[in-house]
Design a protein around this motif. Structure first.
Motif, PDB file in Angstrom:
ATOM      1  N   ALA A 669       2.313  -7.572  97.643  1.00  0.00           N
ATOM      2  CA  ALA A 669       1.720  -7.142  96.366  1.00  0.00           C
ATOM      3  C   ALA A 669       2.112  -5.703  96.069  1.00  0.00           C
ATOM      4  CB  ALA A 669       0.200  -7.280  96.406  1.00  0.00           C
ATOM      5  N   PHE A 670       2.189  -5.401  94.779  1.00  0.00           N
ATOM      6  CA  PHE A 670       2.372  -4.042  94.294  1.00  0.00           C
ATOM      7  C   PHE A 670       1.081  -3.590  93.612  1.00  0.00           C
ATOM      8  CE2 PHE A 670       6.609  -5.868  94.308  1.00  0.00           C
ATOM      9  CZ  PHE A 670       7.387  -4.852  94.873  1.00  0.00           C
ATOM     10  N   VAL A 671       0.839  -2.299  93.683  1.00  0.00           N
ATOM     11  CA  VAL A 671      -0.304  -1.717  92.973  1.00  0.00           C
ATOM     12  C   VAL A 671       0.224  -0.589  92.094  1.00  0.00           C
ATOM     13  CG1 VAL A 671      -2.496  -0.483  93.193  1.00  0.00           C
ATOM     14  CG2 VAL A 671      -1.907  -2.274  94.829  1.00  0.00           C
ATOM     15  N   GLY A 672      -0.201  -0.560  90.834  1.00  0.00           N
ATOM     16  CA  GLY A 672       0.188   0.515  89.930  1.00  0.00           C
ATOM     17  C   GLY A 672      -1.010   1.367  89.569  1.00  0.00           C
ATOM     18  N   LEU A 673      -0.864   2.679  89.628  1.00  0.00           N
ATOM     19  CA  LEU A 673      -1.941   3.611  89.303  1.00  0.00           C
ATOM     20  C   LEU A 673      -1.490   4.540  88.192  1.00  0.00           C
ATOM     21  CD1 LEU A 673      -2.946   4.731  92.930  1.00  0.00           C
ATOM     22  CD2 LEU A 673      -3.962   2.899  91.594  1.00  0.00           C
ATOM     23  N   ASP A 674      -2.401   4.820  87.248  1.00  0.00           N
ATOM     24  CA  ASP A 674      -2.060   5.738  86.165  1.00  0.00           C
ATOM     25  C   ASP A 674      -3.321   6.418  85.667  1.00  0.00           C
ATOM     26  OD1 ASP A 674      -0.350   7.006  84.271  1.00  0.00           O
ATOM     27  OD2 ASP A 674      -1.164   5.679  82.744  1.00  0.00           O
ATOM     28  N   VAL A 675      -3.123   7.577  85.000  1.00  0.00           N
ATOM     29  CA  VAL A 675      -4.214   8.319  84.382  1.00  0.00           C
ATOM     30  C   VAL A 675      -3.868   8.518  82.922  1.00  0.00           C
ATOM     31  CG1 VAL A 675      -5.431  10.520  84.304  1.00  0.00           C
ATOM     32  CG2 VAL A 675      -4.843   9.515  86.497  1.00  0.00           C
ATOM     33  N   ILE A 692      -0.090  -6.557  91.281  1.00  0.00           N
ATOM     34  CA  ILE A 692       1.045  -7.365  90.843  1.00  0.00           C
ATOM     35  C   ILE A 692       1.651  -8.064  92.047  1.00  0.00           C
ATOM     36  CG2 ILE A 692       3.369  -7.242  89.851  1.00  0.00           C
ATOM     37  CD1 ILE A 692       2.327  -4.927  88.137  1.00  0.00           C
ATOM     38  N   MET A 693       1.833  -9.350  91.934  1.00  0.00           N
ATOM     39  CA  MET A 693       2.391 -10.118  93.034  1.00  0.00           C
ATOM     40  C   MET A 693       3.861  -9.762  93.220  1.00  0.00           C
ATOM     41  SD  MET A 693      -0.266 -11.746  93.973  1.00  0.00           S
ATOM     42  CE  MET A 693       0.262 -13.078  95.021  1.00  0.00           C
ATOM     43  N   ALA A 694       4.391 -10.169  94.344  1.00  0.00           N
ATOM     44  CA  ALA A 694       5.777  -9.817  94.671  1.00  0.00           C
ATOM     45  C   ALA A 694       6.775 -10.378  93.666  1.00  0.00           C
ATOM     46  CB  ALA A 694       6.124 -10.307  96.073  1.00  0.00           C
ATOM     47  N   ASP A 695       6.387 -11.430  92.935  1.00  0.00           N
ATOM     48  CA  ASP A 695       7.309 -12.005  91.953  1.00  0.00           C
ATOM     49  C   ASP A 695       7.133 -11.388  90.570  1.00  0.00           C
ATOM     50  OD1 ASP A 695       4.926 -13.057  91.106  1.00  0.00           O
ATOM     51  OD2 ASP A 695       5.466 -15.160  91.420  1.00  0.00           O
ATOM     52  N   GLU A 731      -7.052 -15.018  96.072  1.00  0.00           N
ATOM     53  CA  GLU A 731      -5.964 -15.811  95.492  1.00  0.00           C
ATOM     54  C   GLU A 731      -5.142 -16.525  96.559  1.00  0.00           C
ATOM     55  OE1 GLU A 731      -3.768 -16.961  91.973  1.00  0.00           O
ATOM     56  OE2 GLU A 731      -5.671 -15.908  92.208  1.00  0.00           O
ATOM     57  N   GLU A 732      -4.854 -15.810  97.672  1.00  0.00           N
ATOM     58  CA  GLU A 732      -3.916 -16.320  98.668  1.00  0.00           C
ATOM     59  C   GLU A 732      -4.572 -16.839  99.941  1.00  0.00           C
ATOM     60  OE1 GLU A 732      -0.464 -16.441  98.183  1.00  0.00           O
ATOM     61  OE2 GLU A 732      -1.061 -15.967  96.123  1.00  0.00           O
ATOM     62  N   GLY A 733      -5.842 -16.552 100.112  1.00  0.00           N
ATOM     63  CA  GLY A 733      -6.535 -17.012 101.312  1.00  0.00           C
ATOM     64  C   GLY A 733      -6.244 -16.190 102.549  1.00  0.00           C
ATOM     65  N   ARG A 734      -5.644 -15.006 102.378  1.00  0.00           N
ATOM     66  CA  ARG A 734      -5.330 -14.114 103.481  1.00  0.00           C
ATOM     67  C   ARG A 734      -5.149 -12.704 102.942  1.00  0.00           C
ATOM     68  NH1 ARG A 734      -0.136 -12.440 103.210  1.00  0.00           N
ATOM     69  NH2 ARG A 734       1.331 -13.721 101.992  1.00  0.00           N
ATOM     70  N   PRO A 735      -5.248 -11.685 103.781  1.00  0.00           N
ATOM     71  CA  PRO A 735      -4.995 -10.315 103.311  1.00  0.00           C
ATOM     72  C   PRO A 735      -3.499 -10.078 103.131  1.00  0.00           C
ATOM     73  CG  PRO A 735      -5.487 -10.306 105.651  1.00  0.00           C
ATOM     74  CD  PRO A 735      -5.725 -11.711 105.182  1.00  0.00           C
ATOM     75  N   PRO A 736      -3.106  -9.140 102.270  1.00  0.00           N
ATOM     76  CA  PRO A 736      -1.685  -8.832 102.104  1.00  0.00           C
ATOM     77  C   PRO A 736      -1.152  -8.078 103.318  1.00  0.00           C
ATOM     78  CG  PRO A 736      -3.008  -7.309 100.824  1.00  0.00           C
ATOM     79  CD  PRO A 736      -3.961  -8.308 101.397  1.00  0.00           C
ATOM     80  N   ARG A 737       0.013  -8.482 103.790  1.00  0.00           N
ATOM     81  CA  ARG A 737       0.591  -7.826 104.963  1.00  0.00           C
ATOM     82  C   ARG A 737       1.356  -6.545 104.585  1.00  0.00           C
ATOM     83  NH1 ARG A 737       1.162 -13.381 105.942  1.00  0.00           N
ATOM     84  NH2 ARG A 737       3.099 -13.388 104.722  1.00  0.00           N
ATOM     85  N   HIS A 738       1.900  -6.502 103.380  1.00  0.00           N
ATOM     86  CA  HIS A 738       2.716  -5.355 102.965  1.00  0.00           C
ATOM     87  C   HIS A 738       2.417  -5.050 101.503  1.00  0.00           C
ATOM     88  CE1 HIS A 738       7.015  -3.445 102.490  1.00  0.00           C
ATOM     89  NE2 HIS A 738       6.034  -2.568 102.376  1.00  0.00           N
ATOM     90  N   VAL A 739       1.940  -3.841 101.229  1.00  0.00           N
ATOM     91  CA  VAL A 739       1.591  -3.410  99.874  1.00  0.00           C
ATOM     92  C   VAL A 739       2.392  -2.158  99.533  1.00  0.00           C
ATOM     93  CG1 VAL A 739      -0.251  -2.568  98.360  1.00  0.00           C
ATOM     94  CG2 VAL A 739      -0.741  -4.361 100.043  1.00  0.00           C
TER      95      VAL A 739
END
Length: 892
Positions: A669-675, A692-695, A731-739
């Motif tokens: 997953a990606f995370v976007g931050l803004d102000v 945001i998912m990897a796709d 959503e995925e039933g598990r924690p994200p391994r790489h963010v």
């Protein structure tokens, strides 16, 4: 003679002070803190806010000023100063008599080898901490030595360039090592220096001392170990200086050799070069810092003669590990006006809401204000506040002959708003003011010239490289290091990398394509995923039904072509009227999955006797959780927008027009931050975070609490990441391994502290990367065609990775998209993580291709930060509910 002890909280005072330092702030409200000392050497600070009329004043370190009607302000037990409504600042030619002995003890300013400007320029600039003096006004520039952009083409092609992509940066010379003098700064008195006397404590004191010395001796000086009061100087220092009441002596600690290959030494070397470059252009250009170098004569003048555009250069210096000194250069326009605000009124132009500034050729106080309205007032009428006629009040600001001429005529007087509150509105003669030609302002009063400037500022690569090459040729030889730059662009210090040119966007049926229109329009693949429920209602004004109905039906046909037909469709009309007329038709949409709303053109609505329905529908439908797509009446029948409208509507309703087929790096997953800044409340909305998912498909968004300044509070970032874990696991039933976390701009927080907190959650997030996406100030990239001997627009996906560091420059637009001018690259800065720069650049590139609101062109930004900005903006306007998790992308 007034001194600091005479300052009282909330009271105005006239006081003579000398500037000892300037502390630039990255803050929403505060522009800078100016450090002074009085005639007794006592330290006192002046807080300058962005909305103050002295916000753009160019203070000169070491100079004495008379501050009249400045206001005392007690802060945390310390008496400081704030600009008052009637603040005037006057540069003193000589120090006050009470300070002469102290001044002579520090050395005679007349013997300085660097000329000090006596101007009080009002041009808005942003400068580095060490670039706070030596502003040269246009009237003081030698007109016989005008720099020119002509000749850059010949310089570029003196030596053959090979085919390929080039950064718009130049090699100044080599500085692999430099032997300097190291000094410890020792203050008089047994107690030493009290850190509380200085902003940023001992570090702030050391920086002030370095700035003071380099401006006095005319050779580079910078901080060494600022926390230990150490500075480096390229020449020997002898005289003591006075800072905030302390007598400071430089105690020589010996000579030190700085090496470019050292991570700790490249910073001081870079600062030395910046000071040298600044001195190289001072006197030939108007200079307030190496990021604000303005040609002394205009490049373009409006046909009316009322506006002038000057070329403005911004330099960025980098010293590579092998000692190669690199100068990146950007060129833009700096605008000035030549007329008074009164002249504009006399020409029949509307002056309401126009921003003006005092004309400092006539008026001795540089202030900025917004015109409220023309008022019926005589120049000799008594002012309510001061209790004296306006003409008499002006005697301390304007020469008497000017006052007499105004009194003899019929001057135009208007109420000007000098601050944000209602109590900051005061009458002023518009003859004493000039219109400030920002691009927005220029569009109101001279759109023809604005079009010219916009077109010319979009320089194509060949012209941009020619202009900048000519400027670089004028830099050398520099006065201290004797750099004589090579007037040809170089990629020294960087490695080129290209994102693979493959069809990496997936549409319906598993088909892949290069961009949105390619898959949906040309290939007819259909959307990757249609909304599960897609009930649509269309609303349009009663008077526009004949035009709106067939256009809306054409949109339904387009949705069918994309294999995303509505599951139900209804339509209705609404009445244009007051804002209260729109609640009931908006309520009708509550049972639908999406709404198509036809609204009047914004300019038409602003002049009409009805309220603009756009914000009311957006706000109400946002509260109801119904995504909406607005269509301007002016665009009815415009086929160019149909694809974008349909694609956006599909995405807002929970569908996926297309997704990325393959993103490198094994990211979950990606995370976007803004102000985003709220102009109404003068605060920032600590903005949106997107998951945001990897796709490249959006999972959820959230708008968090308001922040003080361009800052994400560390706790808020941590809470956002907690929500990422919750939403992803749901959503995925598990924690994200790489963010991978993208921040729009700089993080402006303690990154190490955040890393330590995230490290404690390694059982939940095994890997994480912190990445800054910086939008401005980056060197342009262009492709050289040897057969045509010219530069052209580079393809998308070209990146240059620095050899010794953690940043890249990446083109996300350009090539076949036909972007005007030279596309602006992004800078990708890795703050933490194990992912390599090649992968981070490719991830960023593909995320810029994932915006489903544009079929033909990608966004410049990755959707991580682009969507975060949109989400924050919608939340700020009340179109979304703050603090709640938002599914889909209703804000695009």
């Amino acid at each position: 003679m007034a001194v600091k002890a005479d300052i009282e909280d909330g009271k105005e005072i006239d006081i003579a002070l000398r500037v000892t330092g300037i502390d630039e702030w990255e803050h929403d409200a505060i522009a800078r803190k100016v450090q002074f000392e009085d005639v007794d050497g006592a330290a006192v600070d002046l807080t300058v806010f962005h909305n103050n009329d002295v916000a753009d004043f160019e203070w000169q370190i070491g100079e004495w000023y008379l501050l009249e009607n400045v206001v005392g302000n007690e802060f945390q037990g310390e008496m400081q100063l704030n600009p008052g409504y009637d603040l005037t600042v006057t540069l003193l030619d000589d120090p006050p008599a009470a300070a002469e002995n102290d001044e002579l003890a520090e050395g005679d300013p007349a013997e300085d080898s660097v000329e000090q400007s006596k101007g009080s320029g009002t041009a808005a600039t942003t400068s580095d901490a060490s670039d706070t003096e030596e502003f040269v006004r246009g009237s003081e520039v030698d007109g016989n030595s005008r720099p020119t952009a002509d000749g850059g083409g010949e310089l570029l092609h003196q030596q053959p360039l090979s085919d390929g992509n080039y950064l718009l940066q130049f090699e100044l010379g080599k500085l692999p090592e430099l032997t300097v003098h190291e000094y410890e700064l020792r203050a008089s008195g047994s107690g030493g220096i009290d850190p509380d006397d200085f902003t940023n404590g001992i570090e702030g004191f050391s920086a002030k001392a370095a700035n003071y010395y380099q401006s006095r001796i005319g050779s580079p000086v910078t901080t060494a170990d600022a926390s230990q009061r150490r500075i480096y100087a390229t020449e020997k220092l002898n005289s003591p200086i006075s800072i905030h009441g302390y007598t400071v002596k430089p105690v020589h600690q010996g000579e030190t050799t700085l090496e470019a290959r050292s991570y700790t030494d490249d910073g001081p070397l870079q600062e030395f070069v910046k000071q040298d470059v600044k001195r190289a252009v001072t006197g030939r250009f108007e200079v307030s810092g190496i990021d604000s170098i303005i040609e002394p004569t205009p490049q373009r003048t409006a046909n009316s003669g009322l506006f002038e555009a000057y070329r403005k250069y911004k330099c960025r210096i980098r010293v590579d590990a092998d000692g190669t000194v690199i100068c990146g250069v950007n060129v833009a326009y700096h605008l000035e006006s030549t007329f008074s605000a009164a002249e504009w009124v006399q020409r029949g132009q509307d002056i309401a809401d126009v921003t003006v500034e005092h004309d400092t050729d006539l008026y001795d106080s540089a202030r900025t204000a917004t015109v409220q309205e023309i008022i019926d007032m005589d120049y000799d009428d008594v002012l309510d506040g001061p209790g004296v006629p306006m003409s008499e009040y002006h005697e301390k600001h304007v020469d008497q002959d000017v006052i007499d001429s105004m009194r003899a005529g019929d001057p135009v007087i208007a109420d000007l708003q000098y601050g944000s509150g209602e109590d900051s509105i005061f009458p002023q003669l518009l003859e004493y003011c000039k219109v400030i030609p920002t691009f927005d302002q220029l569009g109101r009063v001279d759109d023809a010239f604005l079009d010219v400037i916009h077109n010319e500022s979009r320089m194509k690569p060949e012209e941009r490289f020619n202009v900048v090459t000519s400027f670089v040729d004028l830099l050398g030889p520099t006065p201290y290091f004797n750099f004589d730059p090579s007037p040809q662009p170089t990629n020294a210090g960087y490695r080129e990398h290209k994102t693979p040119d493959i069809p990496n966007l997936r549409f319906g049926g598993g088909q892949t394509g290069y961009y949105g229109a390619g898959g949906l329009e040309r290939k007819g693949y259909g959307v990757y995923k249609a909304p599960e429920s897609f009930d649509i209602i269309a609303l349009y004004p009663e008077d526009e039904e004949d035009d709106a109905r067939p256009y809306v039906l054409s949109l339904l046909n387009k949705l069918a072509e994309y294999n995303a037909s509505p599951t139900a469709f209804d339509r209705d009309t609404y009445e244009l009227g007051s804002e209260f007329h729109y609640s009931q038709p908006a309520q009708k949409a509550s049972d639908y999955d999406a709404a198509l709303i036809v609204v009047p053109d914004e300019d038409e609505a602003a002049e009409a006797d009805y309220d603009d329905p756009y914000p009311e529908f957006k706000r109400r439908l946002g509260q109801l959780g119904v995504p909406s797509q607005m269509i301007s009446v002016d665009n009815l029948g415009n086929d160019n927008y149909r694809g974008n409208i349909c694609s956006s509507l599909i995405g807002k309703a929970g569908g996926v027009p297309w997704r990325i087929d393959d993103v490198p790096g094994g990211v979950d997953a990606f995370v976007g931050l803004d102000v985003t800044y709220d102009h109404a409340t003068k605060q920032h909305l600590g903005a949106a975070a997107n998951v945001i998912m990897a796709d490249g498909t959006i999972l959820a968004s959230e708008a968090v609490t308001k922040q003080a300044g361009e800052t994400f509070d560390e706790d808020d970032v941590a809470n956002v990441i907690k929500h990422v874990l919750e939403i992803f696991a749901e959503e995925e039933g598990r924690p994200p391994r790489h963010v991978v976390i993208h921040r729009d701009g700089k993080f402006y927080l303690d990154v190490e502290s955040l890393i330590n907190r995230l490290d404690k959650a390694r059982d939940l997030i095994q890997r994480f990367d912190l990445v800054e996406i910086r939008k401005s100030g980056n060197p342009r990239i262009a492709e050289y065609d040897e057969s045509k001997s010219r530069f052209d627009i580079a393809d998308k996906g070209v990146a240059f990775h620095v050899h010794n560091g953690d940043h890249s420059y990446l083109t996300t637009t350009g090539g076949k998209e036909g972007s005007p001018g030279t596309p602006r690259p992004l800078q990708i800065v890795k703050r933490h993580g194990s992912t390599d720069l090649d992968t981070l650049a490719e991830q960023t590139y593909w995320l810029s291709e994932a915006h489903v609101g544009s079929l033909s062109r990608s966004t410049r930004l990755p959707i991580t930060t682009y969507y975060a900005d949109k989400c924050a903006d919608f939340a700020m306007k009340g179109y979304l509910t703050k603090g709640s998790v938002i599914r889909g992308v209703p804000y695009i």
